[in-house]
Design a protein around this motif. Structure first.
Motif, PDB file in Angstrom:
ATOM      1  N   LEU A 194      37.952  42.226  37.707  1.00 58.53           N
ATOM      2  CA  LEU A 194      37.427  42.686  36.430  1.00 58.53           C
ATOM      3  C   LEU A 194      38.281  42.224  35.248  1.00 58.53           C
ATOM      4  O   LEU A 194      37.853  42.332  34.101  1.00 58.53           O
ATOM      5  CB  LEU A 194      37.328  44.214  36.429  1.00 58.53           C
ATOM      6  N   LEU A 195      39.474  41.709  35.549  1.00 56.35           N
ATOM      7  CA  LEU A 195      40.349  41.194  34.493  1.00 56.35           C
ATOM      8  C   LEU A 195      40.198  39.685  34.300  1.00 56.35           C
ATOM      9  O   LEU A 195      40.983  39.088  33.555  1.00 56.35           O
ATOM     10  CB  LEU A 195      41.817  41.501  34.818  1.00 56.35           C
ATOM     11  N   ARG A 196      39.213  39.072  34.924  1.00 54.56           N
ATOM     12  CA  ARG A 196      39.085  37.618  34.820  1.00 54.56           C
ATOM     13  C   ARG A 196      38.859  37.122  33.395  1.00 54.56           C
ATOM     14  O   ARG A 196      39.380  36.062  33.034  1.00 54.56           O
ATOM     15  CB  ARG A 196      37.984  37.132  35.755  1.00 54.56           C
ATOM     16  N   PRO A 197      38.101  37.808  32.546  1.00 54.56           N
ATOM     17  CA  PRO A 197      38.034  37.335  31.149  1.00 54.56           C
ATOM     18  C   PRO A 197      39.392  37.322  30.473  1.00 54.56           C
ATOM     19  O   PRO A 197      39.736  36.367  29.766  1.00 54.56           O
ATOM     20  CB  PRO A 197      37.087  38.341  30.486  1.00 54.56           C
ATOM     21  N   THR A 198      40.186  38.384  30.708  1.00 57.96           N
ATOM     22  CA  THR A 198      41.541  38.426  30.147  1.00 57.96           C
ATOM     23  C   THR A 198      42.412  37.349  30.764  1.00 57.96           C
ATOM     24  O   THR A 198      43.189  36.681  30.067  1.00 57.96           O
ATOM     25  CB  THR A 198      42.170  39.807  30.387  1.00 57.96           C
ATOM     26  N   MET A 199      42.289  37.161  32.090  1.00 57.54           N
ATOM     27  CA  MET A 199      43.087  36.144  32.771  1.00 57.54           C
ATOM     28  C   MET A 199      42.766  34.752  32.239  1.00 57.54           C
ATOM     29  O   MET A 199      43.667  33.928  32.032  1.00 57.54           O
ATOM     30  CB  MET A 199      42.810  36.208  34.280  1.00 57.54           C
ATOM     31  N   PHE A 200      41.494  34.486  32.005  1.00 60.06           N
ATOM     32  CA  PHE A 200      41.086  33.182  31.464  1.00 60.06           C
ATOM     33  C   PHE A 200      41.726  32.953  30.099  1.00 60.06           C
ATOM     34  O   PHE A 200      42.300  31.890  29.836  1.00 60.06           O
ATOM     35  CB  PHE A 200      39.559  33.128  31.362  1.00 60.06           C
ATOM     36  N   PHE A 201      41.668  33.950  29.230  1.00 63.19           N
ATOM     37  CA  PHE A 201      42.256  33.822  27.894  1.00 63.19           C
ATOM     38  C   PHE A 201      43.766  33.625  27.982  1.00 63.19           C
ATOM     39  O   PHE A 201      44.331  32.757  27.300  1.00 63.19           O
ATOM     40  CB  PHE A 201      41.938  35.067  27.070  1.00 63.19           C
ATOM     41  N   VAL A 202      44.420  34.399  28.822  1.00 62.22           N
ATOM     42  CA  VAL A 202      45.883  34.329  28.938  1.00 62.22           C
ATOM     43  C   VAL A 202      46.318  32.964  29.471  1.00 62.22           C
ATOM     44  O   VAL A 202      47.286  32.368  28.972  1.00 62.22           O
ATOM     45  CB  VAL A 202      46.393  35.465  29.856  1.00 62.22           C
ATOM     46  N   THR A 275      33.513  35.056  36.425  1.00 63.56           N
ATOM     47  CA  THR A 275      33.901  35.990  35.381  1.00 63.56           C
ATOM     48  C   THR A 275      32.738  36.905  35.016  1.00 63.56           C
ATOM     49  O   THR A 275      31.615  36.434  34.836  1.00 63.56           O
ATOM     50  CB  THR A 275      34.375  35.244  34.122  1.00 63.56           C
ATOM     51  N   THR A 276      33.044  38.196  34.912  1.00 67.61           N
ATOM     52  CA  THR A 276      32.067  39.184  34.491  1.00 67.61           C
ATOM     53  C   THR A 276      32.529  39.772  33.174  1.00 67.61           C
ATOM     54  O   THR A 276      33.629  40.336  33.098  1.00 67.61           O
ATOM     55  CB  THR A 276      31.912  40.315  35.548  1.00 67.61           C
ATOM     56  N   TYR A 277      31.722  39.646  32.141  1.00 67.10           N
ATOM     57  CA  TYR A 277      32.078  40.165  30.821  1.00 67.10           C
ATOM     58  C   TYR A 277      31.470  41.528  30.554  1.00 67.10           C
ATOM     59  O   TYR A 277      31.833  42.194  29.600  1.00 67.10           O
ATOM     60  CB  TYR A 277      31.624  39.186  29.735  1.00 67.10           C
ATOM     61  N   GLU A 278      30.509  41.934  31.386  1.00 66.16           N
ATOM     62  CA  GLU A 278      29.906  43.261  31.221  1.00 66.16           C
ATOM     63  C   GLU A 278      30.047  43.994  32.537  1.00 66.16           C
ATOM     64  O   GLU A 278      29.719  43.483  33.599  1.00 66.16           O
ATOM     65  CB  GLU A 278      28.421  43.135  30.846  1.00 66.16           C
TER      66      GLU A 278
END
Length: 279
Positions: A194-202, A275-278
Motif C-alpha cells: 500500500l506504500l508503493r505510490p510513496t515508494m515510487f516517489f521516494v 501501484t494502487t492509489y485508491e
C-alpha cells in the motif's frame, strides 16, 4: 478555455524554468566558447569529444555507484524510522529532528563532517581509538561521502513514509490482523504494497537527488583522492568554469539528463502495474 487560462501560470513556469533551459543547453552543446571570446559553431565536435572522454565516463560510473549506495540505504533507513514514528502520538518534534540534516546547507554539513572525519583530531577516530583516513583513502572516500548523503536525506525520506503509513485505512490493518497478519507479515503483505505510490516517489526523487550531488562532495573531498569521488556534477562544473568549456559541459548535462530520464522511465514502468492509489 477557462481550464487553459487557469493552467497558464504553471505552463509559463514549466516553459521558462524547465523547457527553455533544456533548449539553451542543447544549443550551447553545438558551440565552442571560452566564456569571454566569440562563440564558434562546433557542430558535433563537443559530442564526439565528450562521448570518447574516459574522465567523463569515470565520473558517470562514480555517480552511479554513489546512487546505488545512497538510494537503497536511505530508503530502508527512512522506512525503519517512519514505522515507529507513524505510531507515536505527538511525534512532531522527532520528525523535525530527523528532518533537520536535510534542511541544513550541504556545504555547512560537509564542513562539519570534514571535522568529524579528520584523521588526527576527528571525533570519529577519537571514538574508535585509531587513525582512519576516511576521506583520503581511495577505498573509503566514496562510502564516507555516501554515508554523509544518507545521514542528510533519510529523515526527509522518513517524513514521506510517515505520511504514507498514516494514510493507510485502519480498517485494512485491522482486517489483516484478524487474518493473522501481524509484525513482519503485516509489513510485508499489507503496509509495503500500500506504500508503493510513496515508494515510487521516494525512489525517483532519491535517484535524481543523488545524480545532482555536488555541494557535499565539493566540501568533503573536492573529488579526491585522485578522482575516486569526482561525481558527474563536479565534472561538469570543472569543464564549464575550470576549463572554460561550457559546450562540453552542456553535452555532459544532456547525457546525464538522458540517463536520469531512462532510469525514471524504468522505475515508472516497474511501478505502473504494481501501484494502487485508491484503497
Amino acid at each position: 478555455m477557462t481550464s487553459y487560462v487557469l493552467l497558464l501560470p504553471s505552463l509559463v513556469g514549466v516553459g521558462c524554468f524547465l523547457l527553455l533551459p533544456i533548449v539553451v543547453v542543447a544549443w550551447l552543446s553545438l558551440y565552442s566558447w571560452n566564456l569571454l571570446g566569440p562563440m564558434e559553431f562546433a557542430g558535433l565536435r563537443n559530442w564526439r569529444s565528450v562521448l570518447s572522454d574516459r574522465t567523463f565516463g569515470h565520473a558517470l560510473l562514480v555517480t552511479l555507484a554513489l546512487t546505488a549506495i545512497v538510494v537503497p540505504l536511505q530508503t530502508v533507513l527512512g522506512f525503519a524510522v517512519a514505522a515507529p514514528l507513524a505510531r507515536r502520538r505527538g511525534g512532531a518534534v522527532l520528525r523535525l529532528v530527523f528532518a533537520l540534516p536535510w534542511m541544513c546547507a550541504p556545504v555547512a554539513v560537509g564542513v562539519v563532517w570534514q571535522w568529524l572525519f579528520a584523521p588526527t583530531d576527528g571525533a570519529l577516530n577519537a571514538a574508535l581509538g585509531r587513525r582512519v583516513e576516511w576521506l583520503s583513502d581511495p577505498v573509503l572516500a566514496l562510502p564516507s561521502v555516501a554515508a554523509v548523503s544518507i545521514w542528510m536525506n533519510f529523515g526527509y525520506v522518513a517524513l514521506f513514509f510517515v505520511a504514507g503509513i498514516r494514510a493507510i485505512p485502519r480498517e485494512l490493518l485491522e482486517a489483516g490482523a484478524l487474518d493473522g497478519a501481524t509484525g513482519w507479515r503485516r509489513t510485508r503483505w499489507l503496509v509495503l504494497p500500500l506504500l508503493r505510490p510513496t515508494m515510487f516517489f521516494v525512489l525517483v526523487t532519491g535517484v535524481l537527488t543523488a545524480f545532482q550531488t555536488f555541494d557535499t562532495v565539493y566540501a568533503l573531498t573536492r573529488g579526491g583522492p585522485g578522482d575516486r569521488t569526482e561525481v558527474v556534477a563536479m565534472r561538469m562544473f570543472t569543464e564549464a568554469f575550470g576549463a572554460a568549456r561550457p559546450g562540453r559541459a552542456a553535452v555532459m548535462a544532456l547525457v546525464v539528463f538522458a540517463v536520469m530520464f531512462t532510469i525514471t522511465l524504468v522505475q515508472h514502468r516497474y511501478f505502473r502495474n504494481r501501484t494502487t492509489y485508491e484503497y
